[in-house]
Design a protein around this motif. Structure first.
Motif, PDB file in Angstrom:
ATOM      1  N   CYS A   1       0.351   5.238   4.621  1.00  0.00           N
ATOM      2  CA  CYS A   1       1.459   4.273   4.536  1.00  0.00           C
ATOM      3  C   CYS A   1       2.731   4.933   3.985  1.00  0.00           C
ATOM      4  O   CYS A   1       3.832   4.691   4.493  1.00  0.00           O
ATOM      5  CB  CYS A   1       1.065   3.072   3.676  1.00  0.00           C
ATOM      6  SG  CYS A   1      -0.187   2.009   4.431  1.00  0.00           S
TER       7      CYS A   1
ATOM      8  N   CYS B   1       0.823  -1.211   0.000  1.00  0.00           N
ATOM      9  CA  CYS B   1       0.000   0.000   0.000  1.00  0.00           C
ATOM     10  C   CYS B   1       0.856   1.259   0.000  1.00  0.00           C
ATOM     11  O   CYS B   1       1.786   1.391   0.789  1.00  0.00           O
ATOM     12  CB  CYS B   1      -0.930   0.008   1.211  1.00  0.00           C
ATOM     13  SG  CYS B   1      -2.137   1.351   1.124  1.00  0.00           S
TER      14      CYS B   1
ATOM     15  N   CYS C   1      -0.830   4.334   0.088  1.00  0.00           N
ATOM     16  CA  CYS C   1      -1.784   5.406   0.402  1.00  0.00           C
ATOM     17  C   CYS C   1      -1.056   6.513   1.163  1.00  0.00           C
ATOM     18  O   CYS C   1       0.107   6.360   1.543  1.00  0.00           O
ATOM     19  CB  CYS C   1      -2.969   4.856   1.203  1.00  0.00           C
ATOM     20  SG  CYS C   1      -2.600   4.472   2.926  1.00  0.00           S
TER      21      CYS C   1
ATOM     22  N   ASN D   1      -5.202   0.776   7.480  1.00  0.00           N
ATOM     23  CA  ASN D   1      -4.108   1.739   7.210  1.00  0.00           C
ATOM     24  C   ASN D   1      -4.565   2.968   6.437  1.00  0.00           C
ATOM     25  O   ASN D   1      -3.884   3.992   6.450  1.00  0.00           O
ATOM     26  CB  ASN D   1      -2.947   1.026   6.506  1.00  0.00           C
ATOM     27  CG  ASN D   1      -3.378   0.388   5.209  1.00  0.00           C
ATOM     28  OD1 ASN D   1      -3.500   1.056   4.183  1.00  0.00           O
ATOM     29  ND2 ASN D   1      -3.626  -0.919   5.245  1.00  0.00           N
ATOM     30  N   THR D   2      -5.719   2.884   5.777  1.00  0.00           N
ATOM     31  CA  THR D   2      -6.228   4.039   5.023  1.00  0.00           C
ATOM     32  C   THR D   2      -7.008   5.023   5.898  1.00  0.00           C
ATOM     33  O   THR D   2      -7.380   6.103   5.433  1.00  0.00           O
ATOM     34  CB  THR D   2      -7.192   3.555   3.918  1.00  0.00           C
ATOM     35  OG1 THR D   2      -8.169   2.680   4.511  1.00  0.00           O
ATOM     36  CG2 THR D   2      -6.443   2.792   2.835  1.00  0.00           C
TER      37      THR D   2
HETATM   38 ZN   LIG Z   1      -2.032   2.282   3.170  1.00  0.00          ZN
END
Ligand SMILES: [Zn+2]
Length: 304
Positions: free
Chosen positions: A22, A17, A19, A273-274
């Motif tokens: 991250c 990821c 994003c 995590n987003t």
């Molecule tokens: Zn992420």
């Protein structure tokens, strides 16, 4: 009670990821902490611990927690057993790390046991000798006493509550047809001998009045913090499912629906995590904190 891991599946940062969250963690510019995948451990006395689920990060989580290290002899563990809420990979893969012929007591619904033991031959590694892993079935609305390895009552009571009828996608249609729908995904209300209560609800697809009533009888609430908004993943990835389709009430709705809860200490865990609330510089983080909630971090400990 200790929170060994507080992130949703994939952890934070997630290996594939990039994003905003991250990427910022990797760049060292993030205001907030990385997190391992959700794992909670509970104990009535410091020598006997029970795991709620068994995360894929369990080996590192045990090493980071001195209370869970071996204490006597060459092969020993204060971990007496695990209680499984569902058969999701993020919740059960850690069981495979607890082999090494170490005795363990696994509490699960009959449906989850059948998925793991009957359909996935790798779990046979937990049954190589007769006094290795002992499985105990419980019903989806049942109250069970968590038993130590010697079979004595730990004093911890665990009341299961069915939260979803959705089994993981790896479960075959044939198997699914043989399972009890209400045993797919549970939340737990855990009571210590002193009477204090912990709610463990990492995947909540729907909030109704009965659930609200149960939560208001608790002292500590560990609640589904997976996504901030319903379309979060779709906005980040450009496609995919909504939070509700994945079985998670988004945090921005939970803040409204649970605003009336006065008694429990309210903590979000299982955070994807987003989720923008991971960023302590974000307006979402400030909103959560000013609503009286906390965002769980790995290593937090509470007396029950
Ligand atoms: Zn992420």
């Amino acid at each position: 009670m200790k929170i060994l891991g507080s992130a949703a599946g994939g952890a934070f940062p997630q290996w594939n990821c990039a994003c905003t969250n991250c990427s910022a963690v990797r760049a060292g510019t993030f205001r907030g902490k990385p997190r391992t995948q959700t794992q909670v451990a509970i104990a009535e006395d410091e020598r006997s611990w029970f795991l709620l689920g068994a995360s894929p990060d369990l080996r590192a989580q045990i090493e980071a927690t001195p209370e869970l290290h071996p204490r006597e002899g060459v092969r020993q563990s204060p971990i007496q057993g695990a209680v499984l809420a569902n058969a999701d990979l993020d919740h059960v893969l850690g069981l495979l790390l607890l082999r090494e012929l170490q005795p363990l007591h696994v509490h699960a619904t009959a449906s989850v046991r059948r998925i793991l033991r009957d359909d996935n031959s790798m779990f046979g590694m937990l049954q190589r000798i007769s006094n290795q892993v002992v499985w105990t079935d419980f019903g989806s609305e049942e109250e069970l006493s968590l038993l130590n390895l010697q079979g004595t009552d730990s004093g911890l009571r665990c009341q299961a509550r069915s939260l979803s009828e959705h089994y993981p996608t790896y479960v075959s249609a044939d198997r699914r047809a043989q399972l009890t729908p209400g045993e797919a995904s549970l939340g737990f209300l855990i009571q210590s001998p002193s009477g204090s209560r912990l709610a463990y609800m990492p995947a909540v697809p729907h909030i109704d009045d009965a659930l609200l009533q149960q939560l208001d009888s608790c002292d500590v609430l560990l609640f589904d913090g997976t996504f901030w908004s319903d379309d979060e993943l779709i906005r980040v990835q450009g496609s995919g499912q909504t939070a509700l389709q994945m079985g998670h009430v988004p945090v921005e709705s939970t803040l409204i629906k649970l605003a009336g809860l006065r008694r429990p200490r309210k903590i979000f865990l299982h955070i994807n995590n987003t989720n923008p609330m991971l960023d302590e510089a974000s307006p979402q983080y400030r909103q959560v904190r000013s609503a009286g909630w906390q965002v769980a971090e790995d290593g937090w400990q509470f007396d029950l």
